[in-house]
Design an enzyme around this catalytic site. Structure first.
Site, PDB file in Angstrom:
ATOM      1  CE  LYS A  66      -4.155   1.794   0.494  1.00  0.00           C
ATOM      2  NZ  LYS A  66      -3.865   2.664  -0.642  1.00  0.00           N
ATOM      3  CE  LYS A 102       4.703   7.814  -0.767  1.00  0.00           C
ATOM      4  NZ  LYS A 102       3.744   7.964   0.331  1.00  0.00           N
TER       5      LYS A 102
END
EC number: 1.4.1.3
Length: 411
Positions: A66, A102
Site C-alpha cells: 500500500k 510507493k
C-alpha cells in the site's frame, strides 16, 4: 542524512532492540520489487514527451502492499525507497493488514494539461497493471496526484481486469471513495495529539499550536484542533507565513487560501519569515510539509514542548538527539500521520464488501485505531525503555518480522 539513510538507521536500532538476527534484518530491508517504466505520450501540440514512472514494492508479509503515487519533477529513487519502507512499518503500527509501497512519475504536473495528465496516468497504468491489484498492491494519491488521478487508474485497470474499485483508494466518492477520506490524515493527527496530551494530563483546549504546511493535512489538522479549543498561533505554506498570538481565525484563513491559493496576504495575522515558523513560541509544533525540515541547525531553537509529525520524516536523527536532551516530546510520523492509510484501509474494505459506511462510522473507527495505536506504541516504550520513535519502529518492525517468520520466509 537523507530519508533512506535515516529510515535504515531507525530500522537497525529497532532491530537491535528486538534482537533480530542479521539474516532476518537483511530480508526485511530488501524491497520485494522495484519497477521502472518508460511512459511516452502525445502532448496537446502533437509532439511526443517521455517520462519515467516507477513503483517500489517493499514488503507484503502482512498483506497487499500500500502506498501513494506522486507526480513531481524531482522524484528521488532513494526517497521513494525510504517512503515505501516507512509504509511497511506504518501499516504495521496501525495494525492494518497491508505492507508498504510507493511510486510515481518524474514530471511537473503544473506544466501538463488535464488531458496530458490523463494520458500519462493511463500509459503508466498500462505498464504496471499486472503488478498492482486488489490483493497485491493498492495505490493511493500523494504529492501532485488526487482523486481524479485515482479515477483514471481505476478505469484503465478495469479495462484489463474487470470492475475493480478496491484497486486504488482516495477515489472520488462517486466511484467508491470513502466518506471522511479527505480529512483522514489531519483527523488522525488530532486523535494522535489528544492521545499524547492525555498522557500528560492535558487536553487540546488552550494549547498554542504552530502548523508548518497548510496543505490538505495541515489545514484539516488546524481546523479540527481549533474546533477542539486549540489556538493556532502561526501557519505557513509555500506562499509565506503568518502569525497571530491571539489565535488565527481558521475558517477565515481557509476562505482566504481558497481564493488566493495560499496564506500570503491574510489580514488576520502578521506576515513573518517562513524560515522562522518552526522556532515560533508554542506548545505544539506540527510539521505538515516536507521531510528533513527539523535538523541540527534549528532543533536547538525550537520552543515547542510537543512535536506531532504530520509530514513524512520531518525530523533528522541529529535533531532527534538535540530535542531529546531538551525534553521535547516527538510523536513520530509512522504513528501520527497514519490516519490517511487507516481510512484508505476502510475504503478498501467497503469496496470489497460492496457496502459503504456513513462518515460518523469512518471517524469513530479511525479514533479507535489511533487510540489503540498509541497504547501499543507506549507498551513498546515501556518494554524496551525507549522514546516514542523507537517504540513505534520496534512495534512496526516486530509485527512484520513475526509475520515473515510465521510464513517461513526468513533467509
Amino acid at each position: 542524512m537523507n530519508a533512506l539513510a535515516a529510515t535504515n538507521r531507525n530500522f537497525k536500532l529497532a532491530a537491535r532492540l528486538l534482537g533480530l538476527d542479521s539474516k532476518l534484518q537483511k530480508s526485511l530491508l530488501i524491497p520485494f520489487r522495484e519497477i521502472k517504466v518508460e511512459c511516452t505520450i502525445p502532448k496537446d501540440d502533437g509532439t511526443l514527451a517521455s517520462f519515467v514512472g516507477f513503483r517500489v514494492q517493499h514488503d507484503n508479509a502482512r498483506g497487499p502492499m500500500k502506498g501513494g503515487i506522486r507526480y513531481h519533477p524531482e522524484v528521488d529513487p532513494d526517497e521513494v525507497n525510504a517512503l515505501a519502507q516507512l509504509m511497511t512499518w506504518k501499516t504495521a503500527v496501525a495494525n492494518i493488514p497491508y505492507g508498504g509501497a510507493k511510486g510515481g512519475i518524474g514530471c511537473s504536473p503544473g506544466d501538463l494539461s488535464i488531458t496530458e495528465l490523463e494520458r500519462l496516468t493511463r500509459v503508466f497504468t498500462q505498464k504496471i497493471h499486472d503488478l498492482i491489484g486488489v490483493h497485491t498492491d493498492v495505490p493511493a494519491p500523494d504529492m501532485g496526484t488526487n482523486p481524479q488521478t485515482m479515477a483514471w487508474i481505476l478505469d484503465e485497470y478495469s479495462k484489463f481486469h474487470g470492475h475493480s474499485p478496491a484497486v486504488v483508494t482516495g477515489k472520488p466518492i462517486d466511484l467508491g471513495g470513502s466518506l471522511g477520506r479527505d480529512a483522514a490524515t489531519g483527523r488522525g493527527v488530532l486523535f494522535a495529539t489528544e492521545a499524547l496530551l492525555k498522557e500528560y494530563g492535558k487536553s487540546i483546549a488552550g494549547q498554542r499550536v504552530v502548523v508548518q504546511g497548510f496543505g490538505n493535512v495541515g489545514s484539516w489538522a488546524a481546523q479540527l484542533i481549533s474546533e477542539q479549543g486549540g489556538k493556532i498561533v502561526a501557519v505557513s505554506d509555500i506562499t509565506g507565513a503568518i502569525k497571530n498570538s491571539s489565535g488565527i481565525d481558521i475558517p477565515n484563513l481557509l476562505n482566504h487560501v481558497k481564493e488566493n491559493r495560499g496564506v500570503k496576504g491574510f489580514s488576520g495575522g502578521d506576515s513573518i519569515d517562513p524560515n522562522s515558523i518552526l522556532v515560533e513560541d508554542c506548545d505544539i509544533l506540527i510539521p505538515a510539509a516536507l521531510g528533513g525540515v527539523i535538523n541540527r541547525d534549528n532543533a536547538k531553537d525550537i520552543k515547542a514542548k510537543f512535536i506531532i509529525e504530520a509530514a513524512n520524516h520531518p525530523t533528522d536523527p541529529e535533531a532527534d538527539e538535540i530535542l531529546s536532551k531538551k525534553g521535547v516530546v516527538v510523536l513520530p510520523d509512522i504513528y501520527s500521520n497514519s490516519g490517511g492509510v487507516t481510512v484508505s484501509y476502510f475504503e478498501w474494505v467497503q469496496n470489497i464488501q460492496g457496502f459503504m459506511w456513513d462518515e460518523d462510522k469512518v471517524n469513530a473507527e479511525l479514533k479507535t485505531y489511533m487510540t489503540k495505536g498509541f497504547k501499543d506504541v507506549k507498551e513498546m516504550c515501556k518494554t524496551h525503555n525507549c522514546d516514542l520513535r523507537m517504540g513505534a519502529f520496534s512495534l512496526g518492525v516486530n509485527r512484520v518480522a513475526r509475520a515473515t517468520l510465521l510464513r517461513g520466509w526468513e533467509a
